[in-house]
Write an enzyme that holds these catalytic residues in place. Structure first.
Site, mmCIF file in Angstrom:
data_model
loop_
_atom_site.group_PDB
_atom_site.id
_atom_site.type_symbol
_atom_site.label_atom_id
_atom_site.label_comp_id
_atom_site.label_asym_id
_atom_site.label_seq_id
_atom_site.Cartn_x
_atom_site.Cartn_y
_atom_site.Cartn_z
ATOM 1 N N CYS A 41 0.867 -1.177 0.000
ATOM 2 C CA CYS A 41 0.000 0.000 0.000
ATOM 3 C C CYS A 41 0.905 1.229 0.000
ATOM 4 O O CYS A 41 2.119 1.104 -0.184
ATOM 5 C CB CYS A 41 -1.001 -0.002 1.167
ATOM 6 S SG CYS A 41 -0.335 0.335 2.801
ATOM 7 N N HIS A 60 13.082 -14.340 13.142
ATOM 8 C CA HIS A 60 12.597 -14.223 14.517
ATOM 9 C C HIS A 60 11.075 -14.277 14.635
ATOM 10 O O HIS A 60 10.555 -14.742 15.639
ATOM 11 C CB HIS A 60 13.069 -12.906 15.139
ATOM 12 C CG HIS A 60 14.544 -12.893 15.437
ATOM 13 N ND1 HIS A 60 15.119 -11.983 16.295
ATOM 14 C CD2 HIS A 60 15.547 -13.680 14.998
ATOM 15 C CE1 HIS A 60 16.432 -12.206 16.366
ATOM 16 N NE2 HIS A 60 16.714 -13.230 15.571
HETATM 17 C C1 RB5 Z 1 -3.946 5.510 0.486
HETATM 18 O O1 RB5 Z 1 -3.959 6.891 0.232
HETATM 19 C C2 RB5 Z 1 -3.105 5.205 1.694
HETATM 20 O O2 RB5 Z 1 -3.693 5.719 2.848
HETATM 21 C C3 RB5 Z 1 -2.859 3.725 1.824
HETATM 22 O O3 RB5 Z 1 -2.271 3.228 0.687
HETATM 23 C C4 RB5 Z 1 -1.958 3.307 2.961
HETATM 24 O O4 RB5 Z 1 -0.775 4.031 2.962
HETATM 25 C C5 RB5 Z 1 -2.586 3.212 4.273
HETATM 26 O O5 RB5 Z 1 -1.977 2.856 5.284
#
Ligand code: RB5
Length: 173
Positions: free
Chosen positions: A65, A98
């Site tokens: 993400c 770990h």
């Molecule tokens: C998306 O904008 C962002 O919030 C997501 O990809 C992530 O970083 C959330 O933890």
């Protein structure tokens, strides 16, 4: 080895590159998406990959993400998942040695691609050390009533007690 992949709109480009690398190396890839920049909710991808690992459909999971954080938090909600958000190779190594991480999370916004490639190699190649680490990782899944009673006592005392690793596990005579 079969590997589940998942990413939100802020991580799908790295996820797609990782998928290609894994396929080129002969891994069996289960890709839950997303596949473009349309905004989506990262928890759903963390849950999907987490459940795929927890139910044994795949051996490992990889998530991406924007920061690596939210999607890792989601995966760690799934019982049986130990997901580590990592941003450099030594952390990836320790997450395996770990913590026996069965899911790893990367950041597309904060981490350069070359670092991702290194961490991917480390994550796939590094074994779990077991021993005292297994004694500890098991505790991550033992947060039931007995553990809560124990922790509430620690809260009353204002100090954690009785947390010494058994000597035979650390090899201390
Ligand atoms: C998306 O904008 C962002 O919030 C997501 O990809 C992530 O970083 C959330 O933890």
């Amino acid at each position: 080895m079969k590997i589940a992949l998942g990413a939100d709109h802020a991580g799908y480009q790295y996820k797609d590159r990782i998928a290609q690398i894994l396929r080129d190396r002969g891994y069996d890839v289960l890709d839950f998406g997303t596949h473009d920049s349309t905004p989506v909710d990262y928890p759903q991808y963390g849950y999907a990959v987490g459940e795929a690992v927890a139910t044994g459909q795949v051996d490992r999971g990889i998530l991406v993400c924007g920061s690596s954080l939210g999607i890792a938090m989601a995966a760690n909600k799934v019982p049986g998942i130990r997901c580590a958000p990592v941003d450099e190779p030594y952390a990836a190594e320790l997450a395996r040695r770990h913590n026996d991480a069965n899911v790893i999370a990367f950041s597309e916004r904060l981490t350069g691609w070359e670092m991702i490639e290194r961490m991917l190699d480390v994550y796939l190649a590094t074994p779990f050390d077991g021993g005292r680490h297994a004694y500890r990782t098991q505790q991550l899944f033992d947060f039931g009533e007995a553990q809560r009673v124990r922790t509430l006592k620690d809260l009353e005392r204002g100090e954690v007690t009785d947390a010494r690793t058994p000597k035979d596990l650390v090899g201390v005579p």
